[in-house]
Design a protein around this motif. Structure first.
Motif, PDB file in Angstrom:
ATOM      1  N   SER A  27      23.743  29.206 -35.845  1.00  0.00           N
ATOM      2  CA  SER A  27      23.512  28.930 -34.430  1.00  0.00           C
ATOM      3  C   SER A  27      22.809  30.103 -33.757  1.00  0.00           C
ATOM      4  O   SER A  27      21.855  29.923 -32.988  1.00  0.00           O
ATOM      5  CB  SER A  27      24.845  28.648 -33.734  1.00  0.00           C
ATOM      6  N   ILE A  28      23.257  31.309 -34.054  1.00  0.00           N
ATOM      7  CA  ILE A  28      22.639  32.519 -33.490  1.00  0.00           C
ATOM      8  C   ILE A  28      21.194  32.645 -33.965  1.00  0.00           C
ATOM      9  O   ILE A  28      20.293  32.938 -33.166  1.00  0.00           O
ATOM     10  CB  ILE A  28      23.454  33.766 -33.882  1.00  0.00           C
ATOM     11  N   ARG A  29      20.968  32.413 -35.238  1.00  0.00           N
ATOM     12  CA  ARG A  29      19.610  32.548 -35.788  1.00  0.00           C
ATOM     13  C   ARG A  29      18.644  31.594 -35.086  1.00  0.00           C
ATOM     14  O   ARG A  29      17.543  31.979 -34.671  1.00  0.00           O
ATOM     15  CB  ARG A  29      19.623  32.272 -37.292  1.00  0.00           C
ATOM     16  N   ARG A  30      19.069  30.345 -34.935  1.00  0.00           N
ATOM     17  CA  ARG A  30      18.181  29.359 -34.316  1.00  0.00           C
ATOM     18  C   ARG A  30      17.975  29.645 -32.831  1.00  0.00           C
ATOM     19  O   ARG A  30      16.861  29.485 -32.305  1.00  0.00           O
ATOM     20  CB  ARG A  30      18.741  27.953 -34.532  1.00  0.00           C
ATOM     21  N   ALA A  31      19.031  30.054 -32.152  1.00  0.00           N
ATOM     22  CA  ALA A  31      18.891  30.382 -30.737  1.00  0.00           C
ATOM     23  C   ALA A  31      17.940  31.558 -30.543  1.00  0.00           C
ATOM     24  O   ALA A  31      17.130  31.568 -29.612  1.00  0.00           O
ATOM     25  CB  ALA A  31      20.264  30.705 -30.133  1.00  0.00           C
ATOM     26  N   ARG A  32      18.003  32.537 -31.433  1.00  0.00           N
ATOM     27  CA  ARG A  32      17.094  33.679 -31.312  1.00  0.00           C
ATOM     28  C   ARG A  32      15.644  33.267 -31.541  1.00  0.00           C
ATOM     29  O   ARG A  32      14.725  33.772 -30.878  1.00  0.00           O
ATOM     30  CB  ARG A  32      17.508  34.783 -32.295  1.00  0.00           C
ATOM     31  N   LEU A  33      15.417  32.350 -32.471  1.00  0.00           N
ATOM     32  CA  LEU A  33      14.052  31.874 -32.707  1.00  0.00           C
ATOM     33  C   LEU A  33      13.467  31.252 -31.445  1.00  0.00           C
ATOM     34  O   LEU A  33      12.331  31.554 -31.046  1.00  0.00           O
ATOM     35  CB  LEU A  33      14.046  30.830 -33.838  1.00  0.00           C
ATOM     36  N   VAL A  34      14.228  30.357 -30.817  1.00  0.00           N
ATOM     37  CA  VAL A  34      13.729  29.660 -29.635  1.00  0.00           C
ATOM     38  C   VAL A  34      13.584  30.605 -28.457  1.00  0.00           C
ATOM     39  O   VAL A  34      12.554  30.616 -27.763  1.00  0.00           O
ATOM     40  CB  VAL A  34      14.661  28.486 -29.279  1.00  0.00           C
ATOM     41  N   HIS A  35      14.600  31.423 -28.225  1.00  0.00           N
ATOM     42  CA  HIS A  35      14.574  32.277 -27.033  1.00  0.00           C
ATOM     43  C   HIS A  35      13.599  33.438 -27.166  1.00  0.00           C
ATOM     44  O   HIS A  35      13.114  33.949 -26.150  1.00  0.00           O
ATOM     45  CB  HIS A  35      15.985  32.760 -26.714  1.00  0.00           C
ATOM     46  N   ALA A  36      13.272  33.837 -28.379  1.00  0.00           N
ATOM     47  CA  ALA A  36      12.279  34.906 -28.552  1.00  0.00           C
ATOM     48  C   ALA A  36      10.920  34.481 -28.010  1.00  0.00           C
ATOM     49  O   ALA A  36      10.147  35.302 -27.500  1.00  0.00           O
ATOM     50  CB  ALA A  36      12.159  35.297 -30.026  1.00  0.00           C
TER      51      ALA A  36
END
Length: 449
Positions: free
Chosen positions: A97-106
């Motif tokens: 969940s953290i990995r995917r959220a970081r991809l989008v929010h980056a």
């Protein structure tokens, strides 16, 4: 609104009626959530924190959470122990969940831009993070480590230099916040966590508090969902702090036609209804057959789900309904008027229909994009506007933690070139000293000679 076949959810038939925006908003179901009324209960809590600090927070914890935490700030070893004892499967899921959220929010990061207005005259917009944020994570009917992810990731990617998490103390966990919440903080590298809940936590973030050697410095911004008292505290303290939104009960709306799978629709309505008895679940469809099939599926699914009573209350409430419309155009008018927190599009050519949505916190397109995906692992943010606020507000993002600052740089010649216009406009507004600030530098630009 007439009785339905099963009675599990109200039904509203708008077929044959073309309603304007005002009429649509009046007709649509909505949870009763009177933040203004809650202010009377919240004001003395906030005043108590202002006057008595940590003592007020401990007493509020005993009163509202049923336990006095050992300390307000959660020690590092307690946070570390929570991570070391975390279920390995939950850890892997949170990490993804953290990995995917970081991809989008980056990809939401903003870059400074400089505009050359004239030779020697520029305006630069600098994007600067707030100095410090308080991130609130609820701890009432459910445990929300996912809300830790959704609050922390965009704040970190905005380069906020100081952030703190607050979550209510739990009787079952020695007065500390839930260990899964603490473990999520550890995974994200957050070491400042406070055992505070409700309106008192918002007050502590806004005003700051000392507890022995521990100090919670005042924050510039508070984000995160919570109950009506958290929302009321945000409203009361807005101006002292910035806020993301006054979040109300969660909402799901589904716009569907006869091609939709009734089991998919029913399961998605139930998934959001299990949050809270006030949660809103709305199906908008031009297919009476689908409406009937969804009701039948709801009867089975409500009886079989873990939180049956909570779900049944939410679905039967005035905030939930199956709404029948003439066609998808009427359905789009309705969902745009409703401005749901979560909107699913389960229709033929769903992408084209979704492209016509103007008002929603987040849109989930097609049969394989349920709201629960967005709650956890889509990469999108689940801190979203509720109560119709999606017509003017956005969900939490990196942008929520940034401020745009205009930096104006003009040379002597560039000021001379435009100075006469400044003087003219200043005199037109009867603010002559504004013009005189230019004339002190360039008296020759006076339009009156």
């Amino acid at each position: 609104m007439s009785d339905t076949t099963t009675g599990v959810i109200p039904r509203l038939d708008l077929r044959g009626r073309r309603l304007g925006l005002r009429e649509l908003r009046a007709a649509l179901p909505r949870a009763a959530f009177d933040v203004e009324a809650a202010l009377a209960a919240v004001r003395p809590i906030v005043d108590d924190v202002r006057e008595r600090g940590a003592t007020a927070l401990y007493e509020a914890a005993e009163r509202f959470d049923g336990i006095r935490p050992p300390a307000l700030r959660v020690p590092a070893d307690v946070i570390g122990d929570a991570l070391s004892t975390l279920d390995p499967e939950v850890r892997v899921a949170l990490e993804e969940s953290i990995r995917r959220a970081r991809l989008v929010h980056a990809d939401q990061r903003r870059t400074d831009s400089t505009t050359t207005v004239v030779d020697g005259g520029t305006v630069t917009e600098r994007w600067v993070p707030v100095d410090r944020v308080g991130l609130y994570v609820p701890g009432g009917l459910a445990v929300y480590p996912s809300s830790v992810v959704m609050n922390v990731v965009p704040a970190q990617l905005a380069d906020v230099p100081s952030l703190a998490v607050a979550s209510p103390p739990q009787r079952d966990h020695g007065g500390w916040p839930h260990p899964t919440i603490l473990a999520a903080c550890a995974l994200l590298g957050v070491d400042e966590v406070w055992a505070m809940g409700g309106a008192q936590a918002v007050a502590a973030f806004a005003l700051g508090v000392d507890d022995g050697d521990d100090t919670c410095d005042p924050v510039s911004l508070v984000t995160g969902p919570g109950n009506i008292y958290v929302a009321a505290a945000k409203r009361l303290l807005k101006g002292v702090i910035g806020i993301d939104a006054e979040a109300g009960p969660t909402e799901i709306a589904v716009l569907a036609d006869g091609s939709a799978d009734a089991e998919h629709v029913a399961s998605d309505l139930v998934s959001q209804a299990e949050h809270d008895p006030l949660a809103a679940a709305v199906l908008v469809t031009d297919s009476a057959d689908l409406a009937d099939a969804v009701e039948d599926a709801l009867v089975r699914r409500v009886a079989a789900t873990k939180h049956t009573e909570r779900v049944a209350t939410a679905l039967a409430g005035t905030q939930s309904a199956i709404v029948l419309v003439d066609d998808l155009d009427a359905g789009l008018d309705l969902v745009n008027a409703y401005a749901a927190e979560h909107l699913e599009i389960q229709t033929r050519d769903a992408a084209a229909v979704a492209a016509r949505v103007r008002n929603a916190g987040a849109v989930f397109v097609g049969p394989w994009s349920p709201v629960s995906l967005g709650d956890y692992c889509a990469g999108s943010n689940h801190v979203l506007p509720t109560g119709g606020c999606a017509c003017h507000s956005s969900g939490l993002s990196v942008q929520s933690f940034l401020r745009g600052i205009h930096v104006v740089t003009y040379s002597e010649d560039a000021l001379r070139d435009v100075g006469g216009h400044v003087v003219t406009l200043a005199r037109a507004e009867d603010l002559p000293a504004h013009g005189e600030a230019v004339l002190a530098r360039h008296p020759e630009v006076d339009p009156r000679g």
